[in-house]
Enzyme design. Sequence first.
Site, short mmCIF file in Angstrom:
data_model
loop_
_atom_site.label_atom_id
_atom_site.label_comp_id
_atom_site.label_asym_id
_atom_site.label_seq_id
_atom_site.Cartn_x
_atom_site.Cartn_y
_atom_site.Cartn_z
N ASP A 1 6.87 17.52 9.53
CA ASP A 1 5.72 16.85 8.90
C ASP A 1 5.78 16.94 7.37
O ASP A 1 6.72 17.52 6.79
CB ASP A 1 4.43 17.48 9.48
CG ASP A 1 3.34 16.45 9.72
OD1 ASP A 1 3.31 15.43 9.00
OD2 ASP A 1 2.51 16.67 10.63
N GLY B 1 5.88 7.25 6.22
CA GLY B 1 6.29 6.02 5.54
C GLY B 1 5.94 5.97 4.06
O GLY B 1 6.22 4.98 3.39
N ASP C 1 -1.19 8.11 10.98
CA ASP C 1 -1.37 8.45 12.41
C ASP C 1 -2.05 7.35 13.21
O ASP C 1 -3.09 6.81 12.81
CB ASP C 1 -2.22 9.72 12.54
CG ASP C 1 -1.48 10.95 12.03
OD1 ASP C 1 -0.37 10.79 11.46
OD2 ASP C 1 -2.00 12.07 12.21
C1 GLA Z 1 0.14 14.86 11.00
C2 GLA Z 1 1.11 14.05 11.86
C3 GLA Z 1 0.60 13.99 13.28
C4 GLA Z 1 0.43 15.40 13.83
C5 GLA Z 1 -0.48 16.20 12.93
C6 GLA Z 1 -0.52 17.66 13.33
O1 GLA Z 1 -1.08 14.21 10.86
O2 GLA Z 1 1.30 12.77 11.32
O3 GLA Z 1 1.48 13.24 14.10
O4 GLA Z 1 1.69 16.01 13.94
O5 GLA Z 1 -0.07 16.15 11.58
O6 GLA Z 1 -1.28 18.43 12.48
#
Ligand code: GLA
Length: 400
Positions: free
Chosen positions: A149, A184, A204
């Site tokens: 992440d 992205g 997300d």
């Molecule tokens: C980010 C990612 C998600 C998920 C959360 C977990 O928002 O984009 O897909 O992994 O963190 O905290």
Amino acid sequence: MKKSLTLFMILLMVSMGGYTQEFDSLAQTPPMGWNSWNKFGCDVSEELIREMADAMVESGMKDAGYEYVVIDDCWQIERDEEGNIVADPERFPSGMKALADYIHSKGLKFGIYSCAGSKTCQGRPGSRGHEFQDARQYAQWGVDYLKYDWCYNEGQKAEAAYSTMSDALRASGRPIVFSLCEWGDNEPWEWARDIGHLWRTTHDIRDCFDCKINWGGVGVLQILDQQVGLARYAGPGHWNDPDMLEIGNGGMTETEYKSHFSLWAMLAAPLMAGNDLRNMDASTTEILTNKEVIAVNQDPLGRQGIKYLDMGAHEVWVKLLENDELAVCFLNREDEPWEMDYDWQRITLYHGGRAVGFDDPWFTMKDLWKHEVIGTTRERLTETIPGHGVLMLRLTPEKQ
Ligand code: GLA
């Protein structure tokens, strides 16, 4: 002494070369699996993950091609005095190695989550400054997949940060699929091809089809729109990732979930289920295990579909498949049904530098949700597509 050092260096380079080669040959088709985040958030435990592995086998998901069982954020709790990452002992009392062994014993693969920043998005310890130590640890546990992440990145350069973990994984002694979750923001499709195997292209996903109000997430249509122009960056070993699936989580209708799955298949997207596999209703199972739609996604040519026709509320997406086959997906974005009338003979498709007509040869058309041949491109195609629905076809050249 000098000789043995040289020999050691040669052996090390040969073995590193081997791992690098293995790393490069992973994910020849888009990865398929399950990830805990969309449904369970931080509520993860070894019991849950074991049950999900069991359910993946029992529900037919494994037979349909799903392979990776991935624990997202919140499995980690601290670092010990040596800086090693520590799994939450209350939620994972048997430890990660035992969990990996269990998942492997089911013929599945084990995935884990970390972050390029100092902390994960949920404030758990991130991997910044511990990349090689963590990668080595993952390899020892038997990890096969890392989602990485971008929270708390503290101004790092994305390409450099992800390269560090990529190098660490290559050096870890185990082939580990590397999933970049950078949302992205820094156009990873431009630079991540040789760093990892898939990269997120959007923020997300939310469990809604058309989320006009953007509340920190995006719906199926909003994500789809962001994929236009990205097809040329995808191919075997490197995929655009429009985020995980919401099918079965309850926020969309059955029609919308079928569209979500069809479109992700057309996009050659990684297919990571995000629902509770232990109690899927018949419709959810039917959608997630539709082998004909999955075959479009997993086609060995590895071409991402493109938006071929944009008629505002109605779109036609096309994906080239091997053996001169094609997948064609008609999408109705609006609420009202689409009374479709499509004349194949007037169409020539230009895709990937090729011109494809539908009359030389003619094609037979199979509806991948009805599982029936519905005609050939000799005839006009007239169908009613429900609001937010798709008609997903596989076109096979007729034998001459
Ligand atoms: C980010 C990612 C998600 C998920 C959360 C977990 O928002 O984009 O897909 O992994 O963190 O905290």
